[in-house]
Write a protein that holds these residues in place. Structure first.
Motif, PDB file in Angstrom:
ATOM      1  N   GLY A  29      11.688 -10.398  69.127  1.00  0.00           N
ATOM      2  CA  GLY A  29      11.781 -11.497  68.888  1.00  0.00           C
ATOM      3  C   GLY A  29      10.344 -12.533  69.510  1.00  0.00           C
ATOM      4  N   GLN A  30      10.007 -11.848  70.593  1.00  0.00           N
ATOM      5  CA  GLN A  30       9.333 -12.733  72.029  1.00  0.00           C
ATOM      6  C   GLN A  30       8.284 -13.182  71.383  1.00  0.00           C
ATOM      7  N   GLN A  31       7.289 -12.404  70.723  1.00  0.00           N
ATOM      8  CA  GLN A  31       6.301 -11.858  69.916  1.00  0.00           C
ATOM      9  C   GLN A  31       5.896 -12.847  69.393  1.00  0.00           C
ATOM     10  N   ASP A  32       7.048 -13.517  67.800  1.00  0.00           N
ATOM     11  CA  ASP A  32       6.581 -14.273  66.906  1.00  0.00           C
ATOM     12  C   ASP A  32       7.310 -15.407  67.415  1.00  0.00           C
ATOM     13  N   ARG A  33       7.985 -15.552  68.548  1.00  0.00           N
ATOM     14  CA  ARG A  33       8.215 -17.159  69.214  1.00  0.00           C
ATOM     15  C   ARG A  33       6.995 -17.735  69.979  1.00  0.00           C
ATOM     16  N   ARG A  34       6.209 -16.564  70.318  1.00  0.00           N
ATOM     17  CA  ARG A  34       5.373 -17.143  71.311  1.00  0.00           C
ATOM     18  C   ARG A  34       3.909 -17.506  70.355  1.00  0.00           C
ATOM     19  N   ALA A  35       4.125 -16.589  68.918  1.00  0.00           N
ATOM     20  CA  ALA A  35       2.264 -16.961  67.622  1.00  0.00           C
ATOM     21  C   ALA A  35       2.776 -18.424  67.274  1.00  0.00           C
ATOM     22  N   GLN A  36       5.063 -18.550  67.199  1.00  0.00           N
ATOM     23  CA  GLN A  36       5.051 -20.278  66.890  1.00  0.00           C
ATOM     24  C   GLN A  36       4.648 -21.137  67.625  1.00  0.00           C
ATOM     25  N   GLU A  37       4.958 -20.935  69.118  1.00  0.00           N
ATOM     26  CA  GLU A  37       5.111 -21.997  69.684  1.00  0.00           C
ATOM     27  C   GLU A  37       3.391 -21.998  70.014  1.00  0.00           C
ATOM     28  N   GLN A  38       2.229 -21.223  69.864  1.00  0.00           N
ATOM     29  CA  GLN A  38       1.045 -21.512  69.346  1.00  0.00           C
ATOM     30  C   GLN A  38       1.109 -22.189  68.109  1.00  0.00           C
ATOM     31  N   ARG A  39       1.428 -21.917  66.789  1.00  0.00           N
ATOM     32  CA  ARG A  39       1.009 -22.540  66.153  1.00  0.00           C
ATOM     33  C   ARG A  39       1.599 -24.137  66.232  1.00  0.00           C
ATOM     34  N   PHE A  40       2.338 -24.262  66.743  1.00  0.00           N
ATOM     35  CA  PHE A  40       2.593 -25.295  67.433  1.00  0.00           C
ATOM     36  C   PHE A  40       1.372 -26.466  68.145  1.00  0.00           C
ATOM     37  N   ALA A  41       1.211 -25.701  68.991  1.00  0.00           N
ATOM     38  CA  ALA A  41       0.052 -25.941  69.643  1.00  0.00           C
ATOM     39  C   ALA A  41      -0.540 -26.999  69.165  1.00  0.00           C
ATOM     40  N   GLY A  62      -7.926 -28.592  61.493  1.00  0.00           N
ATOM     41  CA  GLY A  62      -7.129 -28.739  60.558  1.00  0.00           C
ATOM     42  C   GLY A  62      -6.917 -28.346  59.306  1.00  0.00           C
ATOM     43  N   ASP A  63      -8.297 -27.685  58.764  1.00  0.00           N
ATOM     44  CA  ASP A  63      -8.334 -26.286  58.048  1.00  0.00           C
ATOM     45  C   ASP A  63      -7.824 -25.045  58.531  1.00  0.00           C
ATOM     46  N   GLN A  64      -7.646 -24.948  59.931  1.00  0.00           N
ATOM     47  CA  GLN A  64      -7.079 -23.591  60.079  1.00  0.00           C
ATOM     48  C   GLN A  64      -5.150 -24.704  59.749  1.00  0.00           C
ATOM     49  N   ILE A  65      -4.824 -25.959  60.175  1.00  0.00           N
ATOM     50  CA  ILE A  65      -3.765 -25.693  60.470  1.00  0.00           C
ATOM     51  C   ILE A  65      -2.869 -25.463  58.965  1.00  0.00           C
ATOM     52  N   ILE A  66      -3.861 -26.311  57.297  1.00  0.00           N
ATOM     53  CA  ILE A  66      -3.961 -26.085  56.575  1.00  0.00           C
ATOM     54  C   ILE A  66      -3.332 -25.041  55.626  1.00  0.00           C
ATOM     55  N   GLU A  67      -4.608 -23.821  56.360  1.00  0.00           N
ATOM     56  CA  GLU A  67      -4.838 -22.993  55.488  1.00  0.00           C
ATOM     57  C   GLU A  67      -2.940 -22.210  55.948  1.00  0.00           C
ATOM     58  N   GLN A  68      -2.594 -22.383  57.424  1.00  0.00           N
ATOM     59  CA  GLN A  68      -1.577 -21.706  58.171  1.00  0.00           C
ATOM     60  C   GLN A  68      -0.462 -21.786  57.335  1.00  0.00           C
ATOM     61  N   MET A  69      -0.279 -23.496  56.776  1.00  0.00           N
ATOM     62  CA  MET A  69       0.846 -23.616  56.364  1.00  0.00           C
ATOM     63  C   MET A  69       0.846 -23.530  54.767  1.00  0.00           C
ATOM     64  N   ARG A  70      -0.216 -22.393  53.918  1.00  0.00           N
ATOM     65  CA  ARG A  70      -0.478 -22.488  52.801  1.00  0.00           C
ATOM     66  C   ARG A  70       0.312 -20.735  53.223  1.00  0.00           C
ATOM     67  N   GLN A  71       0.140 -20.106  54.012  1.00  0.00           N
ATOM     68  CA  GLN A  71      -0.011 -18.746  54.523  1.00  0.00           C
ATOM     69  C   GLN A  71       2.174 -18.315  54.983  1.00  0.00           C
ATOM     70  N   ILE A  72       2.403 -19.394  55.483  1.00  0.00           N
ATOM     71  CA  ILE A  72       3.536 -19.591  55.920  1.00  0.00           C
ATOM     72  C   ILE A  72       4.411 -19.949  54.106  1.00  0.00           C
ATOM     73  N   LYS A  73       3.590 -20.621  53.456  1.00  0.00           N
ATOM     74  CA  LYS A  73       4.987 -21.103  52.478  1.00  0.00           C
ATOM     75  C   LYS A  73       4.846 -19.621  51.013  1.00  0.00           C
ATOM     76  N   ALA A  74       3.425 -18.979  51.737  1.00  0.00           N
ATOM     77  CA  ALA A  74       3.229 -18.462  50.701  1.00  0.00           C
ATOM     78  C   ALA A  74       4.677 -16.060  51.790  1.00  0.00           C
ATOM     79  N   GLY A  75       5.227 -17.160  52.240  1.00  0.00           N
ATOM     80  CA  GLY A  75       6.003 -15.398  53.044  1.00  0.00           C
ATOM     81  C   GLY A  75       4.923 -15.559  54.045  1.00  0.00           C
ATOM     82  N   LYS A  76       3.951 -15.103  54.617  1.00  0.00           N
ATOM     83  CA  LYS A  76       2.868 -13.996  55.499  1.00  0.00           C
ATOM     84  C   LYS A  76       2.840 -14.778  55.974  1.00  0.00           C
ATOM     85  N   ALA A  77       3.492 -16.083  56.659  1.00  0.00           N
ATOM     86  CA  ALA A  77       3.669 -16.262  58.926  1.00  0.00           C
ATOM     87  C   ALA A  77       3.188 -15.289  59.316  1.00  0.00           C
ATOM     88  N   GLY A  78       2.291 -15.223  60.917  1.00  0.00           N
ATOM     89  CA  GLY A  78       2.689 -13.983  61.697  1.00  0.00           C
ATOM     90  C   GLY A  78       3.133 -14.468  62.768  1.00  0.00           C
TER      91      GLY A  78
END
Length: 133
Positions: A13-25, A117-133
């Motif tokens: 889970g550490q890698q997922d947490r780091r990716a999530q923290e980076q996405r949030f930043a 902003g477009d990158q954030i919107i795209e990441q949100m689309r991926q999360i909604k589609a269940g493809k978040a990395g």
């Protein structure tokens, strides 16, 4: 004498947490930049010619207030950040449908903020589609 080997194993889970923290930043940075640019334009009267852009700015402000202290710290904040980016994009599109901003002095900053902003919107689309990395 040889030095002991350091543990380099990644905990589950550490890698997922780091990716999530980076996405949030990234979301936090994009929101701050977009809101700052829009507020600067509004203060200078740049949105006076477009009622639609002013309305989207109000929506942007409302979503931005939902982000706790301007910090993206969790999924709810990230969702609000994606909405900030989407509303900002709509506000800017109401001013210039081509999103080129050739007649504005801050054109480069606007284009860069929109890309973020477009990158954030795209990441949100991926999360909604269940493809978040």
């Amino acid at each position: 004498m040889a030095e002991p080997k350091k543990k380099t194993a990644i905990k589950p889970g550490q890698q997922d947490r780091r990716a999530q923290e980076q996405r949030f930043a990234q979301a936090e940075q994009a929101c701050r930049q977009l809101v700052s640019l829009l507020e600067t334009m509004a203060a200078a009267g740049g949105l006076d010619g477009s009622e639609t852009a002013a309305q989207y700015l109000n929506s942007t402000r409302a979503y931005y207030r939902r982000i706790r202290n301007g910090k993206v710290m969790g999924p709810a904040d990230f969702t609000a950040a994606a909405e900030v980016c989407a509303c900002s994009r709509r506000a800017l599109a109401a001013l210039d449908p081509t999103l080129s901003f050739d007649d504005l002095p801050q054109a480069d900053a606007l284009r860069q903020a929109l890309r973020q902003g477009d990158q954030i919107i795209e990441q949100m689309r991926q999360i909604k589609a269940g493809k978040a990395g």
